[in-house]
Design an enzyme around this catalytic site. Structure first.
Site, mmCIF file in Angstrom:
data_model
loop_
_atom_site.group_PDB
_atom_site.id
_atom_site.type_symbol
_atom_site.label_atom_id
_atom_site.label_comp_id
_atom_site.label_asym_id
_atom_site.label_seq_id
_atom_site.Cartn_x
_atom_site.Cartn_y
_atom_site.Cartn_z
ATOM 1 N N TYR A 251 8.612 -39.394 -92.409
ATOM 2 C CA TYR A 251 7.689 -39.039 -91.318
ATOM 3 C C TYR A 251 6.528 -40.040 -91.274
ATOM 4 O O TYR A 251 6.200 -40.570 -90.210
ATOM 5 C CB TYR A 251 7.169 -37.624 -91.570
ATOM 6 N N VAL B 23 -2.806 -28.674 -87.553
ATOM 7 C CA VAL B 23 -2.723 -27.684 -86.473
ATOM 8 C C VAL B 23 -1.663 -26.634 -86.816
ATOM 9 O O VAL B 23 -0.556 -26.974 -87.249
ATOM 10 C CB VAL B 23 -2.357 -28.377 -85.136
ATOM 11 N N LYS C 161 5.529 -42.648 -88.245
ATOM 12 C CA LYS C 161 4.253 -42.611 -87.508
ATOM 13 C C LYS C 161 3.527 -43.960 -87.646
ATOM 14 O O LYS C 161 2.868 -44.399 -86.689
ATOM 15 C CB LYS C 161 3.378 -41.461 -87.994
ATOM 16 N N ASP D 40 15.979 -34.612 -73.303
ATOM 17 C CA ASP D 40 15.936 -34.869 -74.741
ATOM 18 C C ASP D 40 15.341 -36.266 -74.917
ATOM 19 O O ASP D 40 15.711 -37.199 -74.195
ATOM 20 C CB ASP D 40 17.366 -34.818 -75.314
ATOM 21 N N THR E 92 1.102 -24.762 -86.000
ATOM 22 C CA THR E 92 2.147 -24.681 -84.965
ATOM 23 C C THR E 92 3.363 -23.904 -85.486
ATOM 24 O O THR E 92 4.486 -24.153 -85.092
ATOM 25 C CB THR E 92 2.546 -26.087 -84.472
ATOM 26 N N ASN F 281 4.192 -36.595 -77.254
ATOM 27 C CA ASN F 281 3.857 -35.630 -78.304
ATOM 28 C C ASN F 281 5.062 -35.216 -79.149
ATOM 29 O O ASN F 281 4.935 -35.005 -80.357
ATOM 30 C CB ASN F 281 3.233 -34.399 -77.623
HETATM 31 N N1 LIG Z 1 0.913 -29.617 -86.362
HETATM 32 C C1 LIG Z 1 0.247 -30.502 -87.103
HETATM 33 O O1 LIG Z 1 -0.525 -30.135 -88.014
HETATM 34 C C2 LIG Z 1 0.396 -31.983 -86.833
HETATM 35 C C3 LIG Z 1 -0.337 -32.858 -87.645
HETATM 36 C C4 LIG Z 1 -0.232 -34.233 -87.409
HETATM 37 C C5 LIG Z 1 0.565 -34.682 -86.379
HETATM 38 N N2 LIG Z 1 1.278 -33.797 -85.613
HETATM 39 C C6 LIG Z 1 2.094 -34.348 -84.518
HETATM 40 O O2 LIG Z 1 1.891 -33.549 -83.352
HETATM 41 C C7 LIG Z 1 3.062 -33.580 -82.532
HETATM 42 C C8 LIG Z 1 3.481 -32.166 -82.193
HETATM 43 O O3 LIG Z 1 3.728 -31.480 -83.402
HETATM 44 P P1 LIG Z 1 3.841 -29.898 -83.450
HETATM 45 O O4 LIG Z 1 3.170 -29.469 -84.707
HETATM 46 O O5 LIG Z 1 3.451 -29.292 -82.165
HETATM 47 O O6 LIG Z 1 5.416 -29.747 -83.677
HETATM 48 P P2 LIG Z 1 6.433 -28.583 -83.265
HETATM 49 O O7 LIG Z 1 5.728 -27.306 -83.027
HETATM 50 O O8 LIG Z 1 7.499 -28.639 -84.315
HETATM 51 O O9 LIG Z 1 7.015 -29.094 -81.873
HETATM 52 C C9 LIG Z 1 7.788 -30.252 -81.822
HETATM 53 C C10 LIG Z 1 8.144 -30.474 -80.381
HETATM 54 O O10 LIG Z 1 8.925 -31.658 -80.289
HETATM 55 C C11 LIG Z 1 10.088 -31.348 -79.536
HETATM 56 N N3 LIG Z 1 11.186 -32.224 -79.898
HETATM 57 C C12 LIG Z 1 11.669 -32.507 -81.122
HETATM 58 N N4 LIG Z 1 12.717 -33.332 -81.030
HETATM 59 C C13 LIG Z 1 12.878 -33.596 -79.714
HETATM 60 C C14 LIG Z 1 13.795 -34.367 -78.974
HETATM 61 N N5 LIG Z 1 14.782 -35.068 -79.545
HETATM 62 N N6 LIG Z 1 13.676 -34.385 -77.616
HETATM 63 C C15 LIG Z 1 12.711 -33.694 -76.998
HETATM 64 N N7 LIG Z 1 11.812 -32.936 -77.638
HETATM 65 C C16 LIG Z 1 11.913 -32.868 -78.980
HETATM 66 C C17 LIG Z 1 10.372 -29.904 -79.845
HETATM 67 O O11 LIG Z 1 11.234 -29.381 -78.863
HETATM 68 P P3 LIG Z 1 12.269 -28.161 -79.144
HETATM 69 O O12 LIG Z 1 11.490 -26.896 -78.887
HETATM 70 O O13 LIG Z 1 13.364 -28.383 -78.188
HETATM 71 O O14 LIG Z 1 12.730 -28.264 -80.574
HETATM 72 C C18 LIG Z 1 8.966 -29.337 -79.796
HETATM 73 O O15 LIG Z 1 8.566 -29.117 -78.478
HETATM 74 C C19 LIG Z 1 4.100 -34.371 -83.321
HETATM 75 O O16 LIG Z 1 4.096 -35.701 -82.874
HETATM 76 C C20 LIG Z 1 3.590 -34.287 -84.753
HETATM 77 O O17 LIG Z 1 4.023 -35.369 -85.520
HETATM 78 C C21 LIG Z 1 1.211 -32.452 -85.821
#
Ligand SMILES: NC(=O)c1ccc[n+]([C@@H]2O[C@H](COP(=O)([O-])OP(=O)(O)OC[C@H]3O[C@@H](n4cnc5c(N)ncnc54)[C@H](OP(=O)(O)O)[C@@H]3O)[C@@H](O)[C@H]2O)c1
Length: 277
Positions: free
Chosen positions: A170, A203, A174, A59, A205, A87
Site C-alpha cells: 500500500y 478516517v 501511494k 471499475d 471508514t 479517491n
Molecule cells: N480511511 C483512512 O483512514 C485513510 C487513510 C489514508 C488514506 N486513505 C485513502 O482514502 C481513500 C478512500 O479510502 P476509504 O477509507 O474510504 O476506503 P474504503 O471505505 O475501503 O473505500 C474504498 C473505495 O474504493 C472503491 N474501489 C476499490 N477498488 C476499486 C476498483 N477497482 N474500481 C472502482 N472502485 C474501487 C470501493 O468500491 P466498492 O464499494 O465497489 O468496493 C470503495 O468505494 C483511499 O485512496 C485510501 O487509500 C484512507
C-alpha cells in the site's frame, strides 16, 4: 455550477464527498462506482432529495468503462469538469498491518505477486487511465483541480523516521501515486490543471468489520501502530468521520493554486506535512 467527479463513491470517504458536496444544490456531483445499482439505492435511501447526484458505473481497472464514464459525465455537465477526485483504492488488511516478513510468511509468492499487482493496478495504473479519460473535460472546466487521495504511508520520511514496517505494498503504491501526480502536474501546469496528492488523515471508514480482527497477531500490530501515531501526534485521539475529513481536505484544496506554486504538492488534510491528528 461547479462539477465534481469522485471515484470510489460507494462508501467510506468517497461517499463522504458525495454527501457533503451534494448539500450545495449548485454543485453537480458525479460518483463513479463499481456497482451502480447498489449506490443508486443508497442515494435513494439516504439522500433522496438530492437531484444533483449522478451515479455512473466504472471499475477503475476497466479503461473502456472509464472512457464511457467520461463521455457520460460530458453529457451531464455539457462537456467540462471542474474537479476530479481520485479517491478509490485497493486496500488489503494483511498488508495494512503486517511487516514485510510477516506478510510474506503468510502468503505464497504467487499470492504476494497477485496482491502486488492489485495494489499497483488499482492505485497507480488505474489513476493514470482515470486522468487520461477525464483530462479533456478538465481542460474545458473553469476550476481545473485534481485531488488525488493519497496517504501518509506514501511519505518516505514519515515511514523512515517512525520505522513503519507495515503496509509495504500500500505504502509503495501511494508513493508511486504521488510521483504520478507530480508528472501530470509538470505536464499540465501550462494548461492550468492543478494536481494535488492529499492524505485524508486517519478516517473511520468501517475497518472494524475487516479481517484484522480475525488474526489476534495483527490486532497487536494495530496497537503498536496506534502507539506510534500517538507518539508522533499526542493530540491524536482516533479517527475522523469521513465528512469531517472531506471538509478539511476541500478547505485545503480551495487555497491551493498553480499561481502560488502548489502544483504537484503532497499534503495532509491539515494543509501541511503533518499527517496527524
Ligand atoms: N480511511 C483512512 O483512514 C485513510 C487513510 C489514508 C488514506 N486513505 C485513502 O482514502 C481513500 C478512500 O479510502 P476509504 O477509507 O474510504 O476506503 P474504503 O471505505 O475501503 O473505500 C474504498 C473505495 O474504493 C472503491 N474501489 C476499490 N477498488 C476499486 C476498483 N477497482 N474500481 C472502482 N472502485 C474501487 C470501493 O468500491 P466498492 O464499494 O465497489 O468496493 C470503495 O468505494 C483511499 O485512496 C485510501 O487509500 C484512507
Amino acid at each position: 455550477m461547479p462539477s465534481y467527479v469522485i471515484t470510489g463513491a460507494s462508501r467510506g470517504l468517497g461517499w463522504g464527498f458525495v454527501k457533503h458536496l451534494s448539500e450545495d444544490t449548485s454543485n453537480t456531483v458525479i460518483g463513479l462506482v463499481r456497482n451502480a445499482p447498489a449506490t443508486i439505492e443508497r442515494v435513494k435511501t439516504e439522500l433522496a432529495d438530492r437531484k444533483n447526484i449522478h451515479i455512473l458505473q466504472a471499475d477503475r481497472n476497466d479503461t473502456p468503462a472509464l472512457k464511457k464514464a467520461a463521455a457520460d459525465t460530458a453529457n451531464i455537465t455539457g462537456g467540462s469538469l471542474d474537479y476530479l477526485v481520485g479517491n478509490a483504492a485497493y486496500l488489503d488488511m494483511f498488508d495494512q498491518f503486517d511487516g514485510p516478513s510477516g506478510f510474506l510468511a503468510n502468503s505464497t509468492p504467487e499470492e504476494f505477486t497477485k496482491l502486488f499487482r492489485s495494489f499497483f493496478d488499482t492505485n497507480v495504473l488505474a489513476q493514470i487511465f482515470l486522468y487520461e479519460a477525464f483530462l479533456p473535460l478538465l481542460l474545458k472546466g473553469s476550476i481545473k483541480k485534481v485531488l488525488s487521495i493519497s496517504s501518509c504511508m506514501g511519505d518516505p520520511d514519515f515511514n523512515r523516521e517512525w520505522a513503519h514496517d507495515q503496509a509495504i505494498l500500500y505504502s509503495s503504491s501511494k508513493a508511486a501515486l504521488n510521483m504520478v501526480n507530480i508528472k501530470f502536474g509538470a505536464q499540465y501546469k501550462k494548461d492550468g490543471v492543478l494536481f494535488i496528492s492529499m492524505c485524508p488523515g486517519v478516517v473511520d471508514t468501517g475497518y472494524e468489520n475487516n479481517r484484522i480482527y480475525i488474526r489476534p497477531a495483527l490486532a497487536a500490530k494495530l496497537q503498536e501502530i496506534v502507539g506510534k501515531f500517538q507518539a508522533y501526534s499526542p493530540d491524536f485521539k482516533g479517527a475522523h468521520e469521513p465528512v469531517e475529513s472531506v471538509k478539511m481536505m476541500l478547505g485545503v484544496l480551495d487555497k491551493l493554486s498553480i499561481e502560488n506554486n502548489d502544483q504537484g504538492k503532497y499534503l495532509s488534510h491539515l494543509g501541511t506535512k503533518r499527517w496527524l491528528p
